[in-house]
Design a protein around this motif. Structure first.
Motif, PDB file in Angstrom:
ATOM      1  N   GLY A   1       0.917  -1.145  -0.030  1.00  0.00           N
ATOM      2  CA  GLY A   1       0.243   0.283   0.032  1.00  0.00           C
ATOM      3  C   GLY A   1       0.893   1.241   0.019  1.00  0.00           C
ATOM      4  N   GLY A   2       2.114   1.166   0.417  1.00  0.00           N
ATOM      5  CA  GLY A   2       2.957   2.352   0.611  1.00  0.00           C
ATOM      6  C   GLY A   2       3.982   2.389  -0.642  1.00  0.00           C
ATOM      7  N   SER A   3       3.821   1.405  -1.474  1.00  0.00           N
ATOM      8  CA  SER A   3       4.910   1.338  -2.584  1.00  0.00           C
ATOM      9  C   SER A   3       4.559   2.038  -3.762  1.00  0.00           C
ATOM     10  CB  SER A   3       5.109  -0.184  -2.711  1.00  0.00           C
ATOM     11  OG  SER A   3       3.996  -0.631  -3.299  1.00  0.00           O
ATOM     12  N   GLY A   4       3.176   2.660  -3.809  1.00  0.00           N
ATOM     13  CA  GLY A   4       2.638   3.140  -4.994  1.00  0.00           C
ATOM     14  C   GLY A   4       2.153   2.195  -5.843  1.00  0.00           C
ATOM     15  N   ARG A   5       1.969   0.829  -5.781  1.00  0.00           N
ATOM     16  CA  ARG A   5       1.403  -0.296  -6.648  1.00  0.00           C
ATOM     17  C   ARG A   5      -0.150  -0.141  -6.083  1.00  0.00           C
ATOM     18  NH1 ARG A   5       4.423  -5.338  -8.693  1.00  0.00           N
ATOM     19  NH2 ARG A   5       3.026  -5.166 -10.021  1.00  0.00           N
ATOM     20  N   GLU A   6      -1.011  -0.126  -6.891  1.00  0.00           N
ATOM     21  CA  GLU A   6      -2.576  -0.090  -6.753  1.00  0.00           C
ATOM     22  C   GLU A   6      -2.817  -1.808  -6.578  1.00  0.00           C
ATOM     23  OE1 GLU A   6      -4.355   2.320  -6.353  1.00  0.00           O
ATOM     24  OE2 GLU A   6      -3.158   3.913  -6.910  1.00  0.00           O
ATOM     25  N   VAL A   7      -3.432  -1.969  -5.419  1.00  0.00           N
ATOM     26  CA  VAL A   7      -4.083  -3.018  -4.828  1.00  0.00           C
ATOM     27  C   VAL A   7      -5.453  -3.280  -4.725  1.00  0.00           C
ATOM     28  CG1 VAL A   7      -3.584  -4.754  -3.096  1.00  0.00           C
ATOM     29  CG2 VAL A   7      -1.637  -3.134  -3.657  1.00  0.00           C
ATOM     30  N   LEU A   8      -5.916  -4.418  -5.194  1.00  0.00           N
ATOM     31  CA  LEU A   8      -7.293  -4.685  -4.976  1.00  0.00           C
ATOM     32  C   LEU A   8      -7.351  -6.108  -4.136  1.00  0.00           C
ATOM     33  CD1 LEU A   8     -10.276  -4.350  -5.420  1.00  0.00           C
ATOM     34  CD2 LEU A   8      -9.950  -5.749  -7.855  1.00  0.00           C
ATOM     35  N   LEU A   9      -7.863  -6.024  -2.969  1.00  0.00           N
ATOM     36  CA  LEU A   9      -7.895  -7.138  -2.370  1.00  0.00           C
ATOM     37  C   LEU A   9      -9.377  -7.699  -2.419  1.00  0.00           C
ATOM     38  CD1 LEU A   9      -6.237  -8.087   0.903  1.00  0.00           C
ATOM     39  CD2 LEU A   9      -9.049  -8.433   0.886  1.00  0.00           C
ATOM     40  N   LEU A  10      -9.455  -9.190  -2.675  1.00  0.00           N
ATOM     41  CA  LEU A  10     -10.872  -9.819  -2.819  1.00  0.00           C
ATOM     42  C   LEU A  10     -11.044 -10.742  -1.637  1.00  0.00           C
ATOM     43  CD1 LEU A  10     -11.009 -10.696  -6.568  1.00  0.00           C
ATOM     44  CD2 LEU A  10     -11.479  -8.671  -5.658  1.00  0.00           C
ATOM     45  N   GLU A  11     -12.076 -10.440  -0.608  1.00  0.00           N
ATOM     46  CA  GLU A  11     -12.399 -11.373   0.468  1.00  0.00           C
ATOM     47  C   GLU A  11     -13.755 -12.022  -0.014  1.00  0.00           C
ATOM     48  OE1 GLU A  11     -13.177 -13.570   3.324  1.00  0.00           O
ATOM     49  OE2 GLU A  11     -11.016 -12.767   3.022  1.00  0.00           O
ATOM     50  N   SER A  12     -13.733 -13.257   0.181  1.00  0.00           N
ATOM     51  CA  SER A  12     -15.047 -14.012  -0.021  1.00  0.00           C
ATOM     52  C   SER A  12     -16.034 -13.771   0.845  1.00  0.00           C
ATOM     53  CB  SER A  12     -14.820 -15.350  -0.058  1.00  0.00           C
ATOM     54  OG  SER A  12     -15.822 -16.417  -0.261  1.00  0.00           O
ATOM     55  N   GLY A  13     -15.686 -13.514   2.232  1.00  0.00           N
ATOM     56  CA  GLY A  13     -16.710 -13.301   3.218  1.00  0.00           C
ATOM     57  C   GLY A  13     -16.948 -11.704   3.552  1.00  0.00           C
ATOM     58  N   GLY A  14     -17.333 -11.261   4.623  1.00  0.00           N
ATOM     59  CA  GLY A  14     -17.486  -9.877   4.922  1.00  0.00           C
ATOM     60  C   GLY A  14     -16.717  -9.287   6.111  1.00  0.00           C
ATOM     61  N   LEU A  15     -17.263  -8.607   6.847  1.00  0.00           N
ATOM     62  CA  LEU A  15     -16.466  -7.959   8.082  1.00  0.00           C
ATOM     63  C   LEU A  15     -16.630  -8.725   9.108  1.00  0.00           C
ATOM     64  CD1 LEU A  15     -17.037  -4.319   7.543  1.00  0.00           C
ATOM     65  CD2 LEU A  15     -15.309  -5.629   6.543  1.00  0.00           C
ATOM     66  N   ASP A  16     -17.709  -9.510   9.428  1.00  0.00           N
ATOM     67  CA  ASP A  16     -17.961 -10.609  10.572  1.00  0.00           C
ATOM     68  C   ASP A  16     -18.695 -11.978   9.837  1.00  0.00           C
ATOM     69  OD1 ASP A  16     -18.084  -8.590  12.477  1.00  0.00           O
ATOM     70  OD2 ASP A  16     -19.738  -7.589  11.305  1.00  0.00           O
ATOM     71  N   GLU A  17     -18.350 -13.011  10.701  1.00  0.00           N
ATOM     72  CA  GLU A  17     -18.801 -14.318  10.500  1.00  0.00           C
ATOM     73  C   GLU A  17     -20.053 -14.350  10.000  1.00  0.00           C
ATOM     74  OE1 GLU A  17     -16.390 -17.597  12.359  1.00  0.00           O
ATOM     75  OE2 GLU A  17     -17.137 -16.149  13.803  1.00  0.00           O
ATOM     76  N   ASP A  18     -20.472 -14.947   8.888  1.00  0.00           N
ATOM     77  CA  ASP A  18     -21.812 -15.179   8.419  1.00  0.00           C
ATOM     78  C   ASP A  18     -22.112 -16.523   7.830  1.00  0.00           C
ATOM     79  OD1 ASP A  18     -23.297 -15.060   5.362  1.00  0.00           O
ATOM     80  OD2 ASP A  18     -24.049 -13.759   7.078  1.00  0.00           O
TER      81      ASP A  18
END
Length: 594
Positions: A40-57
């Protein structure tokens, strides 16, 4: 949030929105979050994909369904899995996850861990003639700096895990002690939250508290397939589904697969449009060499020995510039003994044995109206009112009404000067327990055996993806190591004049079953190897034969050591992020030169 950072649900986005990324990270566990944070601080644009959400579901948990091969577990092992793993996370069940413990949400496995952390020993990286398929293409020196960065990220103290810690603690070890040439001290640390210091660190919450610049996060984004370039030697995009089942493609220049040892293998095997046997699987190595940490009780102390042994093998607080670090002391055989006796690397710790009528679980069941035997639970509570009152008092002290600064100061003083008390608070969530004994639990590395593996089942999930099918068995080398380790402890304690534990029947008489289970430390399914014929990724964690596909997490471990894996996962992910950052700098320099 940092400049350019965002967190959204994939289902909420317009179908035509461009989601392409410079670096696409698949998985929001400690590995994926580390890569994203460091880049994130290197200048490279990052997209992170998370299958779940912010809480367990429950809907996301359903996608964790994992099948074990028939006969993988005995009835005793199944029962112990339910007992051991059942309290770790709210939604886990043996029926759903027939192998492993995975949490599908931001933070991944740190939703259910105890924060227990340690680095590998030097011997873990070596090719050992008594450990088939051992040896790393990198050594301990190459991970020294990444381990320091990883320790800071996990809010840990110095990476010191042997008897050298006594000097840092400025004290002598409790006496008497075993011969260090045979059994030395081994210490674990505990990753404490920076948000609530008496809670275990949950990496998702820590990440969201200080979102790095240039990082976008999409939740509810389940990757189904890696899509290759025309020549099959790179990844051009991924096929992803949102919570409604709607699918789309997301293009990326670089892809980092960081979805767990089970899911990393599953995705590579399921991506068969160009590579018939799956990406990175030209030599049938993807999914093989599955390892965990076999664990068994090897001996027990009598109740009268609890206090003395807790003082020897309990908790110690170390003041650092960042606060106070908490270490737990255990035992490990020396490298000399491992070589001489052909043992796998292993360690032992000493948890208390809770009484059958432990009042705190009974009280919690009554309060939540979840008791199947309310009269028996009520009797247990009434028999030990002091323990219940102590637990309720601790909950009051942790109340949100206590000023945070005062609470944090008090916590640091308790960790430093009363580490045993702090550890009980930390590991039990403020609930003291009634103990009737002290176990010696031994945990060891596992031989990287190619027949222990993750394959694709015929059964599919709701997205039509094959479920992972797991074969995981403990072999003779692991059982011999655990048994011999128990014997060494008894012999050395007798020689030193310490209380001698009672060796378990399965060791002493070779009789009785011992239910050895997985410790939720899955590793090895995309192992690191300099030779493409013997592994899946190279020393830089790049998939052999693929120009822009990398893997992060314990799946790249060639051997598993005995240490809990998260610190090593974060260190290797830090090292990978550094490599990807250097790539960006090299491309920028080349453009400027042109």
């Amino acid at each position: 949030m940092g400049r350019g950072s965002s967190i959204r649900s994939l289902a909420d986005l317009d179908a035509g929105e461009d989601l392409s990324a410079d670096v696409l990270v698949i998985g929001g566990g400690p590995a994926g979050l580390t890569v994203a944070r460091e880049l994130g601080g290197s200048g490279r644009e990052v997209l992170l994909l998370e299958s779940g959400g912010l809480d367990e579901d429950p809907s996301a948990e359903d996608l964790n369904t994992t099948r074990a091969e028939p006969g993988n577990w005995s009835p005793a092992q199944e029962a112990r899995r339910r007992d051991y793993h059942g309290d770790q996370t709210r939604l886990w069940s043996h029926e759903t996850q027939g192998y492993g413990v995975r949490c599908r949400l931001m933070g991944g496995s740190t939703q259910s861990w105890a924060g227990k952390s340690a680095a590998f020993d030097d011997i873990d990286y070596e090719a050992r003639d008594w450990v088939p398929n051992s040896g790393w293409p990198i050594d301990a020196a190459e991970l020294e700096d990444p381990l320091e960065q990883a320790a800071k990220a996990l809010n840990l103290g110095p990476n010191c895990y042997g008897d050298a810690l006594w000097d840092r603690l400025r004290r002598d070890p409790p006496q008497p002690e075993p011969d260090r040439a045979v059994l030395g001290s081994f210490f674990w640390q505990f990753a404490r939250s920076t948000i609530a210091p008496m809670e275990v660190m949950q990496c998702g919450r820590e990440f969201l508290k200080a979102m790095p610049a240039h990082v976008r996060v999409l939740t509810g984004a389940t990757v189904l397939e890696l899509l290759t370039t025309g020549d099959g030697q790179g990844i051009r995009a991924v096929r992803v589904a949102d919570g409604t089942g709607r699918q789309r493609e997301i293009a990326a220049r670089t892809v980092v697969l960081a979805a767990s040892a089970i899911e990393n293998a599953r995705l590579l095997l399921a991506s068969r449009a160009t590579h018939r046997n799956g990406i990175g699987n030209a030599h049938d190595a993807v999914g093989r060499y599955l390892m965990d940490h076999p664990c068994a009780v090897v001996a027990r102390f009598a109740p009268d020995d609890i206090t003395r042994m807790a003082a020897h093998y309990g908790f110690f607080g170390l003041k650092t510039d960042q606060g106070v670090a908490m270490y737990m002391r255990g035992l490990a055989p020396s490298a000399q003994v491992q070589r001489r006796e052909g043992l796998l690397n292993c360690a032992a710790f000493m948890p208390g044995v809770r009484a059958a009528d432990d009042p705190l679980p009974a009280a919690k069941r009554l309060v939540k109206r979840q008791s199947d035997r309310p009269l028996e639970d009520l009797r247990a509570v009434l028999r030990s009112p002091g323990i219940v009152a102590k637990g309720l008092g601790r909950m009051a002290v942790q109340s949100r009404h206590v000023p945070k600064g005062l609470s944090r100061f008090a916590v640091e003083q308790v960790v430093r000067f009363r580490p045993g008390f702090a550890a009980e608070e930390y590991l039990t969530g403020g609930m003291p327990h009634k103990l009737v004994g002290l176990d010696i639990q031994a945990v060891c590395e596992q031989v990287p055996e190619p027949e222990n593996r993750v394959r694709l089942a015929d059964e599919t999930d709701r997205h039509g993806q094959p479920l992972p099918l797991v074969r995981w068995k403990v072999g003779a080398a692991e059982m011999r190591t655990l048994a011999r380790f128990g014997g060494l402890i008894a012999e050395e304690f007798a020689r030193a004049g310490l209380p001698v534990p009672v060796i378990e029947d399965w060791i002493r008489d070779g009789q009785g079953d011992v239910a050895v289970i997985d410790m939720a430390h899955s590793a090895g399914t995309t192992r690191m190897s300099a030779d493409p014929a013997k592994g899946v990724v190279d020393a830089d964690c790049r998939v052999h034969g693929m120009a822009n596909l990398y893997v992060a997490g314990a799946s790249v471990f060639p051997t598993s050591g005995h240490a809990n894996p998260t610190l090593m996962i974060v260190a290797l992910a830090t090292r990978l992020a550094g490599h990807l950052g250097q790539q960006a700098k090299a491309r920028s320099a080349a453009r400027n030169a042109a």
